[in-house]
Design an enzyme around this catalytic site. Structure first.
Site, PDB file in Angstrom:
ATOM      1  N   LYS A 248       0.860  -1.196   0.000  1.00  0.00           N
ATOM      2  CA  LYS A 248       0.000   0.000   0.000  1.00  0.00           C
ATOM      3  C   LYS A 248       0.892   1.240   0.000  1.00  0.00           C
ATOM      4  O   LYS A 248       1.738   1.425   0.887  1.00  0.00           O
ATOM      5  CB  LYS A 248      -0.849   0.007   1.265  1.00  0.00           C
ATOM      6  CG  LYS A 248      -2.337   0.029   0.997  1.00  0.00           C
ATOM      7  CD  LYS A 248      -3.068  -0.126   2.287  1.00  0.00           C
ATOM      8  CE  LYS A 248      -4.445   0.448   2.182  1.00  0.00           C
ATOM      9  NZ  LYS A 248      -5.147   0.374   3.459  1.00  0.00           N
TER      10      LYS A 248
HETATM   11  C1  E4P Z   1      -8.507   0.909   3.326  1.00  0.00           C
HETATM   12  O1  E4P Z   1      -7.615   0.529   2.634  1.00  0.00           O
HETATM   13  C2  E4P Z   1      -8.337   1.907   4.396  1.00  0.00           C
HETATM   14  O2  E4P Z   1      -7.326   1.457   5.242  1.00  0.00           O
HETATM   15  C3  E4P Z   1      -9.580   2.112   5.196  1.00  0.00           C
HETATM   16  O3  E4P Z   1     -10.721   1.738   4.459  1.00  0.00           O
HETATM   17  C4  E4P Z   1      -9.704   3.487   5.795  1.00  0.00           C
HETATM   18  O4  E4P Z   1     -10.928   3.599   6.439  1.00  0.00           O
HETATM   19  P1  E4P Z   1     -11.276   4.751   7.483  1.00  0.00           P
HETATM   20  O5  E4P Z   1     -11.572   5.998   6.728  1.00  0.00           O
HETATM   21  O6  E4P Z   1     -12.483   4.245   8.210  1.00  0.00           O
HETATM   22  O7  E4P Z   1     -10.075   4.913   8.381  1.00  0.00           O
END
Ligand code: E4P
Length: 214
Positions: free
Chosen positions: A83
């Site tokens: 990521k």
């Molecule tokens: C996904 O890859 C993200 O880590 C996640 O969906 C972020 O979500 P949030 O906005 O609830 O922190």
């Protein structure tokens, strides 16, 4: 549509996997830090359970650092996806890692233009953050619609992961748009299963069945 679990919690991952609907997992530094265990332990636990893509996020902010971290994370398993945040340095890292055959999930995407650039750099997955846009009175799902058009217009080899999901309607809307993947907190998955009429209906069927025995 593929369903990923958006968590680093091994109990939730095991439970969702046992339902037979789990295709992968996404994590981020916030989710990992909630587990109170060291990073490597958490990753190894997840790798034992999940055979689909597992996104692990870098914390470096310069592209060379991201690439070094990405290579190390990728060595944990063939199904690890790196990521990378959607920045200029991130774009350079996406290009470098994807050129080495390492799959990248570009995170923190908040505009279609960002998604276009990440796709061009070679990102295998694009993660638009829907809930965080809704939180600031912007229409998050519109972003998913636009990114799907861009991916399809040019035949990018990308899958769109609807991220920052807050409730079942986000998942439903993503599915109606045709998004490839939704990454979902476990609590949202539980809500997707439930319907009061299912519970009432089952209770009635079982009661009527019991009457047969009277
Ligand atoms: C996904 O890859 C993200 O880590 C996640 O969906 C972020 O979500 P949030 O906005 O609830 O922190």
């Amino acid at each position: 549509m593929k369903i990923f679990l958006d968590t680093a919690n091994i109990d939730k991952i095991k439970e969702a996997a046992s339902w037979g609907i789990l295709d992968g997992v996404t994590t981020n530094p916030t989710l990992i830090s909630k587990e109170g265990k060291d990073f490597e332990t958490v990753v190894k636990e997840i790798l034992e359970v999940v055979k689909g893509p597992i996104s692990l996020e870098v914390v470096s902010t310069d592209w060379e650092g991201m690439v070094e971290e990405g290579k190390k994370l990728a060595s944990y398993g063939d199904n690890v996806v790196i990521k990378i945040p959607m920045t200029v340095e991130g774009l350079k890292a996406i290009k470098a890692l994807s050129s080495m055959g390492i799959k990248v999930n570009t995170t923190l995407i908040f505009s279609p233009a960002q998604a276009l650039l990440a796709a061009k750099a070679g990102s295998r997955y694009l993660s638009p953050f829907i809930g965080r846009l809704d939180d600031i009175s912007s229409y998050g799902m519109r972003l998913v619609e636009d990114i799907m058009v861009i991916v399809e217009n040019y035949g990018f080899n990308c899958e769109v992961i609807v991220a920052s999901v807050r409730h079942p309607m986000h998942v439903l809307e993503a599915a109606l748009i045709g998004a490839h993947i939704a990454t979902v907190p476990f609590e949202v998955l539980q809500k997707m299963v439930k319907h009061p009429l299912t519970d009432i209906g089952l209770e009635r069927f079982l009661k009527d069945w019991e009457k047969l025995k009277e």
